[in-house]
Design a protein around this motif. Structure first.
Motif, mmCIF file in Angstrom:
data_model
loop_
_atom_site.group_PDB
_atom_site.id
_atom_site.type_symbol
_atom_site.label_atom_id
_atom_site.label_comp_id
_atom_site.label_asym_id
_atom_site.label_seq_id
_atom_site.Cartn_x
_atom_site.Cartn_y
_atom_site.Cartn_z
ATOM 1 N N LEU A 132 0.953 -1.338 -0.019
ATOM 2 C CA LEU A 132 -0.060 -0.153 0.000
ATOM 3 C C LEU A 132 0.898 1.252 -0.061
ATOM 4 N N ASP A 133 0.216 2.356 -0.268
ATOM 5 C CA ASP A 133 0.984 3.773 -0.214
ATOM 6 C C ASP A 133 0.545 4.694 0.804
ATOM 7 N N VAL A 134 -0.844 4.768 1.042
ATOM 8 C CA VAL A 134 -1.503 5.412 1.877
ATOM 9 C C VAL A 134 -2.622 4.879 2.668
ATOM 10 N N VAL A 135 -2.918 5.040 3.841
ATOM 11 C CA VAL A 135 -4.003 4.419 4.540
ATOM 12 C C VAL A 135 -4.765 5.683 5.288
ATOM 13 N N VAL A 191 -9.308 6.305 15.565
ATOM 14 C CA VAL A 191 -7.816 5.534 15.637
ATOM 15 C C VAL A 191 -7.750 5.510 17.261
ATOM 16 N N GLU A 192 -7.692 4.262 17.884
ATOM 17 C CA GLU A 192 -7.591 4.008 19.145
ATOM 18 C C GLU A 192 -6.034 4.350 19.493
ATOM 19 N N ASP A 193 -5.120 3.932 18.501
ATOM 20 C CA ASP A 193 -3.596 3.758 19.086
ATOM 21 C C ASP A 193 -3.006 4.239 17.605
ATOM 22 N N GLU A 214 0.192 2.847 12.609
ATOM 23 C CA GLU A 214 1.115 3.393 11.843
ATOM 24 C C GLU A 214 2.281 2.140 11.577
ATOM 25 N N ALA A 215 2.467 1.220 12.524
ATOM 26 C CA ALA A 215 3.260 0.259 12.622
ATOM 27 C C ALA A 215 2.573 -1.053 11.802
ATOM 28 N N VAL A 216 1.485 -1.146 11.770
ATOM 29 C CA VAL A 216 0.874 -1.978 10.896
ATOM 30 C C VAL A 216 0.996 -1.645 9.183
ATOM 31 N N ALA A 217 0.696 -0.240 9.116
ATOM 32 C CA ALA A 217 0.684 0.361 7.862
ATOM 33 C C ALA A 217 2.116 0.143 7.158
ATOM 34 N N ALA A 218 3.168 0.609 8.118
ATOM 35 C CA ALA A 218 4.449 0.481 7.676
ATOM 36 C C ALA A 218 4.834 -0.818 7.294
ATOM 37 N N THR A 219 4.212 -1.763 7.940
ATOM 38 C CA THR A 219 4.633 -3.303 7.343
ATOM 39 C C THR A 219 4.233 -3.496 5.900
ATOM 40 N N MET A 220 3.120 -2.815 5.376
ATOM 41 C CA MET A 220 2.454 -2.997 4.167
ATOM 42 C C MET A 220 3.190 -1.812 3.100
ATOM 43 N N GLY A 221 4.084 -0.807 3.664
ATOM 44 C CA GLY A 221 4.681 0.029 2.888
ATOM 45 C C GLY A 221 3.855 1.325 2.957
#
Length: 336
Positions: free
Chosen positions: A266-269, A276-278, A283-290
């Protein structure tokens, strides 16, 4: 050629807008399309075809056709804001009320089915309805054959298999082993072509397991999304859905996508800050997907959790133009 401005103050972007494909179904896809209309006219909606409830389910069972309801809603969301377009949109969305066979059928579903039977071509029939509504963009089905969604529902120590979109969406418990049947069904060639030629692909919001996830479960569709050079945006939901996503955090929604399509980058979430609870977890999960997380106020001011078309359009515009810094007060940024 100079860009003209519409009545709401938005630039009219005809063919110079980016080529965008929006994936989903139902009300979630409609929200995306109503926003993207302000950003580009080079727009293709790819719609899930697993609905088995209501008018669509009845037509699907009687005529062995694609369920037309989500396709109808996508067409209605792309109609021109003129007296002609809005009137035909209302005709398309009209539901009959009575005691007979027509009760609760949407007229647009019957119109789409009639064109399919006359033309023998699903996409051609949808294109004709699009011409009637003077839509900006195109609507195509995810597959040329109706699909069935199945899943295991886990609750406590119990596990049971359920079949059908309505059953999966309404079941209470954790969803596992979600599949589309037939598992080897092909994605529609027009959907694959649109994804291959797109500059941006948008996934979500919507019913996470029954409208969003199916695009990543169908093998040929997943391959197309993994291999396309288009950049990808995931729009997260504004609230949990009773049944489907009970107990899930907003970051868990991304984890589900990663679980079923671990090779998808992915590029953008895009998320509304209020959901957003946390932030660190998301951001950590999004980063693993790029991907980069972009927080924007995209909900309406109403108590109901609906995406505001203009706010969501502004968020898409920022994503497409690379303005990815967080904005927590939309009114300050836009001078509203």
């Amino acid at each position: 050629m100079g860009t003209t401005i519409d009545a709401a103050g938005w630039p009219r972007r005809g063919e110079e807008g980016p080529a965008v494909v929006a994936l989903g179904g139902g009300h979630g896809l409609s929200a995306t399309l109503r926003a993207l209309r302000h950003v580009t006219h080079r727009l293709t909606a790819v719609v899930t075809v697993a609905d088995d409830g209501g008018s669509s389910g009845r037509l699907r069972r009687e005529f062995d056709c694609l369920p037309p309801g989500d396709l109808r809603m996508a067409l209605a969301s792309l109609c021109e804001d003129s007296e002609w377009g809005l009137t035909w949109r209302d005709v398309l969305q009209h539901r009959f009320e009575g005691q007979g066979e027509l009760d609760n059928h949407a007229l647009g579903n019957l119109l789409i089915l009639a064109l399919w039977q006359l033309l023998g071509d699903e996409v051609a029939g949808l294109d004709w309805v699009g011409r009637l509504l003077t839509i900006h963009g195109r609507v195509v089905p995810m597959s040329s054959s109706p699909l069935v969604i199945e899943a295991d529902i886990v609750s406590g120590g119990n596990r049971r298999r359920v079949s059908g979109q309505v059953a999966v969406a309404s079941a209470r418990g954790r969803l596992e082993n979600v599949v589309m049947v037939p598992e080897d069904a092909d994605a529609h060639p027009e959907a694959l072509r649109a994804i291959d030629e797109a500059e941006w692909v948008v996934l979500g919001p919507g019913s996470w397991y029954t409208s969003v996830l199916p695009h990543l479960i169908l093998p040929s569709m997943r391959r197309a999304l993994v291999n396309t050079s288009a950049r990808k945006v995931v729009v997260l939901n504004l609230s949990a859905q009773q049944g489907e996503t009970d107990g899930m955090t907003i970051a868990d929604h991304l984890r589900v996508l990663n679980q079923y399509a671990p090779d998808l980058r992915l590029d953008v979430v895009l998320a509304d800050p209020s959901t957003v609870e946390d932030v660190s977890d998301l951001e950590a999960v999004a980063a693993t997907m790029g991907a980069t997380v972009v927080l924007r106020q995209v909900r309406t001011g109403e108590a109901l959790c609906h995406h505001d078309p203009l706010r969501l359009a502004a968020a898409f515009r920022d994503a497409f133009e690379g303005a990815l810094g967080d904005v927590t007060d939309l009114s300050e940024r836009d001078g509203m």
